[in-house]
Design an enzyme around this catalytic site. Structure first.
Site, PDB file in Angstrom:
ATOM      1  N   HIS B 174       0.942  -1.053   0.006  1.00 14.27           N
ATOM      2  CA  HIS B 174      -0.002   0.104  -0.128  1.00 14.27           C
ATOM      3  C   HIS B 174       0.940   1.104  -0.126  1.00 14.27           C
ATOM      4  O   HIS B 174       0.553   2.339  -0.874  1.00 14.27           O
ATOM      5  CB  HIS B 174      -0.985  -0.061   1.264  1.00 14.27           C
ATOM      6  CG  HIS B 174      -1.759   0.963   1.485  1.00 14.27           C
ATOM      7  ND1 HIS B 174      -1.557   2.279   2.101  1.00 14.27           N
ATOM      8  CD2 HIS B 174      -3.223   1.387   0.821  1.00 14.27           C
ATOM      9  CE1 HIS B 174      -2.426   3.136   1.772  1.00 14.27           C
ATOM     10  NE2 HIS B 174      -3.545   2.711   1.088  1.00 14.27           N
ATOM     11  N   ARG B 284      -4.793  27.916 -16.239  1.00 14.00           N
ATOM     12  CA  ARG B 284      -6.103  28.104 -15.354  1.00 14.00           C
ATOM     13  C   ARG B 284      -6.515  29.390 -15.019  1.00 14.00           C
ATOM     14  O   ARG B 284      -5.894  29.636 -13.860  1.00 14.00           O
ATOM     15  CB  ARG B 284      -6.118  26.928 -14.418  1.00 14.00           C
ATOM     16  CG  ARG B 284      -6.206  25.595 -14.903  1.00 14.00           C
ATOM     17  CD  ARG B 284      -5.851  24.301 -14.125  1.00 14.00           C
ATOM     18  NE  ARG B 284      -4.134  24.519 -13.832  1.00 14.00           N
ATOM     19  CZ  ARG B 284      -3.352  23.745 -13.652  1.00 14.00           C
ATOM     20  NH1 ARG B 284      -3.671  22.428 -13.582  1.00 14.00           N
ATOM     21  NH2 ARG B 284      -2.009  23.739 -13.768  1.00 14.00           N
ATOM     22  N   ARG B 362      -7.997  28.921 -20.360  1.00 17.64           N
ATOM     23  CA  ARG B 362      -9.094  28.282 -20.158  1.00 17.64           C
ATOM     24  C   ARG B 362      -9.957  29.323 -19.417  1.00 17.64           C
ATOM     25  O   ARG B 362      -9.601  29.593 -18.107  1.00 17.64           O
ATOM     26  CB  ARG B 362      -9.008  26.908 -19.584  1.00 17.64           C
ATOM     27  CG  ARG B 362     -10.350  26.210 -19.250  1.00 17.64           C
ATOM     28  CD  ARG B 362     -10.031  24.811 -18.410  1.00 17.64           C
ATOM     29  NE  ARG B 362      -9.551  25.095 -17.177  1.00 17.64           N
ATOM     30  CZ  ARG B 362      -9.397  24.024 -16.397  1.00 17.64           C
ATOM     31  NH1 ARG B 362      -9.372  22.940 -16.884  1.00 17.64           N
ATOM     32  NH2 ARG B 362      -9.056  24.326 -15.090  1.00 17.64           N
ATOM     33  N   GLU B 499     -13.359  16.872 -22.910  1.00 19.93           N
ATOM     34  CA  GLU B 499     -13.128  16.183 -21.494  1.00 19.93           C
ATOM     35  C   GLU B 499     -14.615  15.492 -21.231  1.00 19.93           C
ATOM     36  O   GLU B 499     -14.376  14.811 -20.027  1.00 19.93           O
ATOM     37  CB  GLU B 499     -12.746  17.190 -20.609  1.00 19.93           C
ATOM     38  CG  GLU B 499     -13.632  18.456 -20.432  1.00 19.93           C
ATOM     39  CD  GLU B 499     -12.841  19.377 -19.593  1.00 19.93           C
ATOM     40  OE1 GLU B 499     -12.158  19.073 -18.854  1.00 19.93           O
ATOM     41  OE2 GLU B 499     -13.391  20.536 -19.745  1.00 19.93           O
ATOM     42  N   GLY B 520      -8.795  17.149 -22.263  1.00 21.06           N
ATOM     43  CA  GLY B 520      -8.990  17.099 -20.679  1.00 21.06           C
ATOM     44  C   GLY B 520      -8.905  15.759 -20.376  1.00 21.06           C
ATOM     45  O   GLY B 520     -10.235  15.172 -19.974  1.00 21.06           O
ATOM     46  N   THR B 521      -7.995  15.036 -20.302  1.00 23.17           N
ATOM     47  CA  THR B 521      -7.837  13.394 -19.870  1.00 23.17           C
ATOM     48  C   THR B 521      -8.153  12.997 -18.425  1.00 23.17           C
ATOM     49  O   THR B 521      -8.597  11.941 -18.316  1.00 23.17           O
ATOM     50  CB  THR B 521      -6.811  12.751 -20.515  1.00 23.17           C
ATOM     51  OG1 THR B 521      -5.720  13.173 -20.019  1.00 23.17           O
ATOM     52  CG2 THR B 521      -6.938  12.849 -21.955  1.00 23.17           C
ATOM     53  N   ASN B 522      -8.179  13.917 -17.578  1.00 22.12           N
ATOM     54  CA  ASN B 522      -8.516  13.631 -16.159  1.00 22.12           C
ATOM     55  C   ASN B 522     -10.201  13.583 -16.002  1.00 22.12           C
ATOM     56  O   ASN B 522     -10.340  12.595 -15.788  1.00 22.12           O
ATOM     57  CB  ASN B 522      -7.905  14.944 -15.210  1.00 22.12           C
ATOM     58  CG  ASN B 522      -6.525  15.190 -15.268  1.00 22.12           C
ATOM     59  OD1 ASN B 522      -5.755  14.533 -15.898  1.00 22.12           O
ATOM     60  ND2 ASN B 522      -6.216  16.112 -14.613  1.00 22.12           N
ATOM     61  N   ASP B 523     -10.655  14.508 -16.389  1.00 20.93           N
ATOM     62  CA  ASP B 523     -12.256  14.462 -16.426  1.00 20.93           C
ATOM     63  C   ASP B 523     -12.696  13.521 -17.560  1.00 20.93           C
ATOM     64  O   ASP B 523     -13.663  12.585 -16.935  1.00 20.93           O
ATOM     65  CB  ASP B 523     -12.838  15.777 -17.004  1.00 20.93           C
ATOM     66  CG  ASP B 523     -13.240  16.705 -15.550  1.00 20.93           C
ATOM     67  OD1 ASP B 523     -13.497  16.098 -14.736  1.00 20.93           O
ATOM     68  OD2 ASP B 523     -12.793  17.888 -15.604  1.00 20.93           O
ATOM     69  N   CYS B 585      -3.977  18.291 -22.337  1.00 24.16           N
ATOM     70  CA  CYS B 585      -3.538  19.155 -21.482  1.00 24.16           C
ATOM     71  C   CYS B 585      -3.868  18.436 -20.003  1.00 24.16           C
ATOM     72  O   CYS B 585      -3.815  18.906 -18.975  1.00 24.16           O
ATOM     73  CB  CYS B 585      -4.022  20.527 -21.474  1.00 24.16           C
ATOM     74  SG  CYS B 585      -6.103  20.456 -21.208  1.00 24.16           S
TER      75      CYS B 585
END
Lengths: 633, 633
Positions: B174, B284, B362, B499, B520-523, B585
């Protein structure tokens, strides 16, 4: 028929101008045969000569529409297929809603009339603000929310009211759109009504009638009428509606898709079956967790679930547990054992109600904090006791602190995207084991009593094939243990929800472990659009629909991108497993426009709430007719 | 080279057995030429005869790897392309991390050694529980968290610590997995260390060294060593690393994709530019909202934003506003005007730092409640004051109640899927207008001063083409007003984040209104998987990776389904607008494995944090080499 199309004044024409009347009758019959529908005719007679001005298919009530269609088939004017094409699903819906008792309605005093913005009958006491609505409902009262106009700030009041009445705004006003979205009757734009928030009264400038806060009023959202007092309603009984049954019988002959229902209790299942449901497409086990004493047992299990699971894992790895850990495991196992007994009983009831028909049981889905007291209330309690200087050891204070800490640990920033669905079963395998035992033992019991139970176990929120693979292995091991203990084999199917966008893209991999797919289009829509339904529908989504940014609410009618994702999943799934059974159990399964889209991508069934089953039977038939026509073109 | 591959003891062999040594040298050189890499050789000499037992490419430090590659190119042994293929992106990363000062390290006392579980240097005071870590950090201290082993309950402590040290667990424990995920140095499985929670001390059974809570210790996550005291570090200066610069120069000759950076401030932009960034891919604007006095202005605007917007709409429709409404509008406009001035200054700084290079700005993205005080703290304050019997009119109590009500109105069940991104600008158009004015006026000012500002305005969270269409109309009207007022025209580009899963499916429609896409590959990962990153990474996602349910954390390396969605968007987008510029991004833009996937689907650039720019330059070159090789096959 004749009575409907020839009101008395036209019949009198026969006495005054028999020749012209005869000519009119011949033209009317010819037009009806030509258009194969009841006609609204406009004509004039000048100097003894008949001039036909216009003809169009007549508007009609739901009952009349169904009646006319059935009669026209009887008279051989139209075929059954034409009759089916002609009835609107909304008609079927209206026939099954509660309506005002006609005699009582005639005796009632009409106060005002506005726009029929959202259909249905709503009876309640007038309140003039959203906060008042919540307060009155909190005291057990039924209310109708009366506003000059509504805004997003009124949403909480609209949500608890029986119906909504506004003085301003049209069919696309905030009140009208929200009311239709949340299925509440609404009369909007009732301009004759002077609403005074200061005195909490409303008065009609036309009728002179008025009412004040607390007075009973009755809205008819189908006609736009507002009546004084509490007008009695009569419930619409499907079994009395023979024309409707006849028409839906024709629908059943025509449709390709089956119609199943979403039902969590035996009585819901029985109702849906009486409406023609051919199976249960979604039985939510967690709804059974919330009733009475069960909630306490569930909470007890949840509070120690993670600790107990870790201790069990260590024990399985050969480590010795200390006394505290042993006690935690015992407490968890005891609570789960009680739940197992209760759930088995629930499942037996459902299987009996749906004897011989498939019952899709979804394993536990919601985030665990939904079963615990609210974080906010606990926090208030703890802060209050702390501010009062309560000693740490005080039992109430200590209990509240413990519970608050447990709830805080389970809280998530975005629970919709958090620890729920199959993720829960992978973190706490006992949830899967206990539910599997309850389902299989219920099957064994019902079968021994001569029944024909047909369980299909469904895993929610699968996004990666490994989630389903591991869950299936866990479940099958438990099933084998149950079978061994009972000395029988049990037939059940194993399948999955398709409700995560990723699952649609890897449906071929998933189909290797699933005997059926069921589209959870509520979640699929939430994630594909990035909308939290709870947050969006009272907020920006409403404005999007009002402003035309979205053509319609995607939670009501399937968006075409969602349909494209579903089509991809169907294609990939059936490619990997020919004959894979695929249905839909999201709320869209009861929406006629969505049902048509399900037909086009080849689903095997739609599943909807019991009251939508008759609508869905008609809509599925109409969708099949359109598909056949398109193929033949 | 010679010094590295022939340590002194082998060189001595030349004196003792010159013939065998000569043969060894010839074989070694031949092997190195054959394998085109430094070799680790195993051999034996029996009765004067040389036997080669094994050869393999040598392990090396980051500095050595880059040095060797540069030298081998100089010596003509390998080509530049081979050198690029041979250096690992992790080497570049290591060269840019702070490292212990070598002299200080030699003088330091080593207490223990464990597994090098997550690289980097961590210096802090020892604490022995996650809660203690949070408490010490809350007092402004730097800490290293020391545990026998970690569990999900320790996550909050790991998140605030400089580094993590455990006595148990391997490279997939972990502690190790979490540390790598959150980018913290970690030494795991330090078995010689006896950790005693009761006394808050640790002692090495090997070295006999020990430390207690509050003592300074220094971890080296790259070697697994633990030192007593605070060992000084030296920052890795890119400008001093000539070999690295040489190699990255070759990378720039080879790569097809540009490398941009995510930077919100002029100093970040300048740093990234010194590392070779060719533009800003994500600036941002809301990060600028959080500093100092600005937060008060932002809060003031947010508290009345909805009320003021509704009042403005009514005023625009010709209705008269009352005194209260006029005051609300004035308060809102005043706050927004102050923000506009501050933001214009920010943008001018960024444009100057990136003179001549594109800067993608943005518009405001996060939910508004993120700028307000926490609901929980406000609730505690209100309940405390209420419990104390504070009079309603008390100014502190009244202010807290007002703020609590405002925060409660803005709260959402799932803010990740709520009112944010372009939805915010469509609900409160002044956000779009004010930010547009600030950007364009900054461009005008910088250009008048002789600069070359290149703004690209980007709209976040678009899921339906109409969102972009309406926002663009709003923005262009404002831009025209700015241009008219200044008497100039301003060049800027208009584009969108991709995204939301839905956006990928309708990218052809969206491209009609967008000159560029940025993934926006996080979202996109959050919504496609249905994972809330904040909730998942410390919880079930970790277990998924540990248990092999997921092959890797999809927030670190792009999942193939995300890549498929991106490929669909690229294909549809370029189909509708040939030459559409497309980049990424999300944080994946700095991950070498993800950069390789971006190359395959034809992105124009990757954008990553400044410190990842050199890594990305190498990774993009390697990806281009692989693509070329695949095309040639």
């Amino acid at each position: 028929m004749a009575g409907i199309r020839t009101p008395r004044k036209i019949a009198e024409m026969g006495d005054v101008m028999p020749a012209v009347y005869g000519e009119f009758e011949r033209i009317a019959e010819r037009l009806e045969r030509h258009y194969r529908d009841m006609q609204d005719l406009e004509f004039t007679i000048e100097r003894g000569r008949l001039y036909m001005l216009q003809t169009r298919s007549g508007k009609r009530t739901a009952a009349a529409a169904v009646r006319i269609a059935a009669d026209m088939v009887d008279e051989g004017i139209i075929t059954k297929l034409e009759a089916l094409a002609r009835i609107e699903p909304a008609h079927v819906d209206q026939l099954l809603r509660d309506q005002y008792d006609p005699a009582a309605l005639r005796a009632a005093t009409r106060v005002a009339k506005g726009l029929n913005a959202s259909p249905g009958a709503a009876v309640g006491r007038a309140v003039f603000s959203a906060d008042d609505a919540v307060a009155w409902v909190g005291r057990g009262e039924k209310v109708v929310l009366v506003r000059i106009e509504t805004s997003p700030d009124d949403f909480h009041g609209m949500a608890v009211a029986q119906g909504i009445l506004t003085a301003r705004g049209g069919a696309t006003s905030h009140a009208a759109v929200v009311a239709r979205q949340i299925g509440k009757p609404c009369v909007a734009g009732c301009a004759e009504l002077l609403v005074d928030y200061a005195t909490k009264t409303a008065r009609s400038t036309d009728s002179g009638g008025s009412f004040a806060e607390g007075d009973w009023i009755s809205l008819d959202g189908s006609t736009g009428e507002v009546f004084a007092g509490s007008v009695p309603t009569v419930s619409a009984r499907y079994e009395d509606q023979h024309d409707l049954q006849t028409v839906l019988g024709w629908a059943d002959e025509v449709r390709r898709m089956q119609v199943w229902t979403n039902a969590d209790k035996p009585e819901e299942a029985a109702l849906a079956r009486s409406y023609g449901a051919q199976g249960i497409g979604l039985c939510r086990t967690e709804h059974m967790f919330r009733e009475g004493e069960r909630l306490d047992i569930v909470r007890d299990a949840i509070l120690v679930a993670f600790e107990a699971t870790r201790a069990k894992e260590r024990r399985a790895a050969g480590e010795a547990l200390d006394a505290d850990e042993t006690a935690v495991v015992a407490r968890f196992d005891a609570a789960m054992a009680k739940l197992e007994v209760l759930q088995q009983g629930d499942f037996e009831g459902i299987f009996r109600a749906m004897d011989g028909l498939p019952v899709v049981i979804r394993l536990i889905d919601p985030p665990l904090h939904e079963f615990l007291p609210s974080h906010e209330e606990l926090l208030e309690q703890v802060v209050r006791l702390r501010t009062l200087g309560t000693p740490e050891a005080d039992p109430e204070y200590a209990a509240a602190r413990t519970l608050l800490a447990a709830v805080a640990r389970l809280r998530e920033q975005n629970p919709m995207l958090g620890l729920r669905g199959c993720r829960l079963g992978l973190m706490i395998p006992d949830f899967v084991k206990v539910q599997t035992r309850a389902i299989l033992n219920a099957q064994i019991a019902v079968k021994r009593a001569g029944g024909d139970p047909r369980a299909e176990i469904m895993i929610p929120l699968v996004g990666h094939v490994n989630e389903l693979r591991v869950t299936r292995r866990l479940l099958e091991a438990e099933a084998k243990a149950v079978e061994a203990a009972a000395g029988v084999t049990v037939d059940y199917k194993f399948g999955t929800m398709i409700e995560i966008p990723r699952a649609c893209w890897v449906a071929d991999e998933i189909a290797q472990y699933a005997e059926f797919f069921s589209f959870g289009t509520n979640d699929l829509t939430q994630m594909t659009f990035g909308y939290s339904r709870d947050d969006a529908e009272g907020g920006f989504l409403l404005k999007y629909v009002e402003d035309g940014i979205l053509p319609e609410n995607p939670f009501q009618t399937l968006d075409d991108v969602i349909v494209a994702e579903m089509a991809l999943a169907v294609e990939k799934g059936r490619g990997a497993r020919p004959g894979l059974k695929v249905g839909i159990c999201g709320e869209h399964g009861g929406d006629p426009a969505s049902i048509a889209k399900c037909e086009r991508i080849g689903l095997d069934y739609v599943s909807c709430s019991p009251f939508r089953v008759p609508v869905a039977r008609l809509a599925a038939a109409q969708a099949a007719l359109v598909s056949t026509a398109e193929r033949d073109r």
